[in-house]
Structures are given as C-alpha cells and as structure tokens.
Design a protein around this motif. Structure first.
Motif, mmCIF file in Angstrom:
data_model
loop_
_atom_site.group_PDB
_atom_site.id
_atom_site.type_symbol
_atom_site.label_atom_id
_atom_site.label_comp_id
_atom_site.label_asym_id
_atom_site.label_seq_id
_atom_site.Cartn_x
_atom_site.Cartn_y
_atom_site.Cartn_z
ATOM 1 N N LEU A 195 6.615 55.711 -5.084
ATOM 2 C CA LEU A 195 6.757 56.081 -6.488
ATOM 3 C C LEU A 195 8.107 56.759 -6.633
ATOM 4 N N GLN A 241 6.396 47.227 -12.980
ATOM 5 C CA GLN A 241 5.983 48.604 -12.694
ATOM 6 C C GLN A 241 7.118 49.590 -12.970
ATOM 7 N N GLN A 243 8.281 52.463 -16.093
ATOM 8 C CA GLN A 243 7.753 53.229 -17.224
ATOM 9 C C GLN A 243 8.782 54.263 -17.684
ATOM 10 N N TRP A 245 9.018 57.455 -18.625
ATOM 11 C CA TRP A 245 7.999 58.472 -18.385
ATOM 12 C C TRP A 245 8.186 59.734 -19.234
ATOM 13 N N ARG A 263 1.492 59.126 -21.225
ATOM 14 C CA ARG A 263 0.158 59.297 -20.651
ATOM 15 C C ARG A 263 -0.294 58.050 -19.892
ATOM 16 N N LEU A 264 0.537 57.028 -19.886
ATOM 17 C CA LEU A 264 0.168 55.793 -19.205
ATOM 18 C C LEU A 264 0.298 55.945 -17.695
ATOM 19 N N ARG A 265 -0.442 55.134 -16.958
ATOM 20 C CA ARG A 265 -0.368 55.115 -15.503
ATOM 21 C C ARG A 265 0.117 53.741 -15.051
ATOM 22 N N LEU A 266 1.009 53.727 -14.096
ATOM 23 C CA LEU A 266 1.456 52.461 -13.532
ATOM 24 C C LEU A 266 0.328 51.876 -12.677
ATOM 25 N N ALA A 267 0.003 50.605 -12.935
ATOM 26 C CA ALA A 267 -1.157 49.978 -12.299
ATOM 27 C C ALA A 267 -1.038 49.943 -10.782
ATOM 28 N N ALA A 268 0.170 49.841 -10.262
ATOM 29 C CA ALA A 268 0.366 49.752 -8.817
ATOM 30 C C ALA A 268 0.348 51.114 -8.141
ATOM 31 N N TRP A 269 0.167 52.177 -8.935
ATOM 32 C CA TRP A 269 0.149 53.536 -8.374
ATOM 33 C C TRP A 269 -1.064 54.276 -8.933
ATOM 34 N N GLN A 270 -2.230 53.841 -8.555
ATOM 35 C CA GLN A 270 -3.468 54.450 -9.046
ATOM 36 C C GLN A 270 -4.157 55.253 -7.934
#
Length: 270
Positions: A195, A241, A243, A245, A263-270
C-alpha cells in the motif's frame, strides 16, 4: 448524424431557437439564427456504485467518486458521470467540477453548486494550492534505483518529463527537463503487495501511474500501463487500485482550512 435522422428529430421537435420555439421541416431559413438541440445519447451501462457525499454547504459539494464513473459528461459517458447524476439527483442545474479525476480513479472530488463559485475554487487547483494525497496498491519494492528516483526520509521522490499527445491513450516519459514530481512512500505490505501513498507536486496526465512504473511497481489493474488492455467499457470487474485519498486547502472564500478524506477502500487492500 444522417439526413433521415435530422428529419426525424425535426418531427420530434428536437430543434429550437433561442426563445424555445421549435423548427419544422418547412421552417424558412433565417440568417444569423441560433439553433439548439441535444444530440442522441449513446446507450450507457450504469456504473454499479453510488456517489458518497463527504461534505456540502452553500458553495461546494465534496464527494467520493467511485471507480469507472466519469467526472464530467464526455464521449461515451454522459449520463454515467458525476455531474449529470448529481445534477439530476440533487436538483442542482449549475453543479460542476472544480477539478477532475480520471474515470478509472476513485476518491475525493470537489464540485461547486453554482456557476459563480466555480472560478474561485478552480483557481486554487490551477495555482497548486491544494495538497493532494493518493493511495494505491502495487507490488512491493524496497530499494528502487534508476534515473529520476531519489531516496527520501519517508520513501522516494520521482522526477521525469511527461508528455501526453492528443489521441494517444498513454502518456509517456521523454528526455529533458523534468516537469513532473511525485513523492511516494510504502506505508503497508502483505503477501508481496504494497500500500503506497503518493503526493504529486505537479499535475501531469497519468503522472502517478507512470512514476509507479518507474519504481518498478505498476499499479494493480492499470488498463494503460505498461500496455493498453482491450477492456470493454462496461467491464467493471477490475478497478484500477488508485484512490484520491485526501485533499486539503484553504477555502478561497472564507479563508478557513479544509480537509476531506475518502471513505472508500481499495479492493486489493482489504
């Protein structure tokens, strides 16, 4: 648009003058007359994501733009754009963006509610007075080396000269005096993926994406780099991926400090 379609649009009353009166097929020609019409819109597949509202007041609206939604109506993306969606949903006919995000980039986007407020907020972006931080997922690198890459206390600074030619999807780096500078830091890692936080000091097209390439860490699901992928426009399964931020600036109208975080989350970093 062919002649047959023009005739059909005349029959539909789609051509009007400045006062809103419709033109017919037998309307006489009048020199120096303005003719207004809306072109046929392409069929658009709805982007399966909503727009999050981060902040709203009498002048500005700050939103979380999802991946794949265009900032402004353009080309094949008209109804499926932030501006058109929110003008309709919120009843704000003069709503417009103060800056832009690429269609494939998610995150913080600033809009102005009325035309009279657009210029003051647009100018702070033009003067580079907005501090922007991006987050992205890419392969882990610990010791990148190469021309234009300098180690810093927190990571690296990447400098290069970037050009973007009209009609070409990719921007590219060329020899010459650098016109693009990005500070990049690795802030987390797991399973070989990192990340990263990127802070662009300049605003060249695809700057962060190219500078991650220079580090040897292309962003996950990048459809343009290192090669252009033939991805259908309605394929929403592999979001880039990247954003937008966080954004911070001094309000040009009130002088107050402003800061907004996605407030979004990157799908590859959950």
């Amino acid at each position: 648009m062919g002649g047959q379609r023009v005739d059909e649009m005349l029959d539909e009353g789609r051509f009007v003058d400045e006062s809103g009166r419709t033109f017919r097929r037998d309307s006489p020609f009048t020199p120096q007359t303005f003719v207004f019409f809306h072109r046929d819109l392409p069929t658009e597949t709805p982007v399966p994501a909503g727009i999050g509202i981060l902040y709203s007041d009498e002048r500005i609206l700050v939103v979380d733009k999802p991946h794949f939604l265009s900032s402004i109506p353009r080309g094949r993306h008209v109804l499926e754009s932030v501006v058109v969606r929110l003008r309709t949903q919120l009843g704000l006919p003069e709503l417009t963006v103060a800056h832009r995000l690429d269609r494939v980039t998610a995150g913080v986007l600033l809009l102005t509610r009325e035309r009279k407020w657009r210029r003051p907020y647009q100018e702070i972006f033009e003067r580079r007075e907005v501090v922007k931080k991006y987050r992205l997922v890419a392969p882990v690198v610990h010791d990148p080396a190469g021309e234009g890459v300098t180690a810093t206390k927190s990571g690296w600074q990447v400098r290069s000269r970037i050009i973007k030619e009209r009609g070409i999807l990719q921007a590219r780096e060329v020899p010459g005096v650098p016109n693009a500078v990005t500070d990049i830091a690795l802030i987390g890692e797991h399973g070989g993926w990192g990340l990263y936080e990127a802070s662009p000091r300049t605003g060249r097209t695809h700057q962060i994406r190219l500078h991650m390439q220079r580090l040897g860490a292309p962003i996950v699901n990048d459809p343009f780099y290192p090669v252009v992928l033939d991805t259908p426009v309605d394929d929403f399964t592999h979001p880039l991926q990247l954003q937008a931020w966080r954004m911070g600036f001094t309000d040009p109208v009130t002088g107050d400090p402003r800061a907004f975080t996605s407030r979004l989350r990157l799908a590859a970093w959950q």
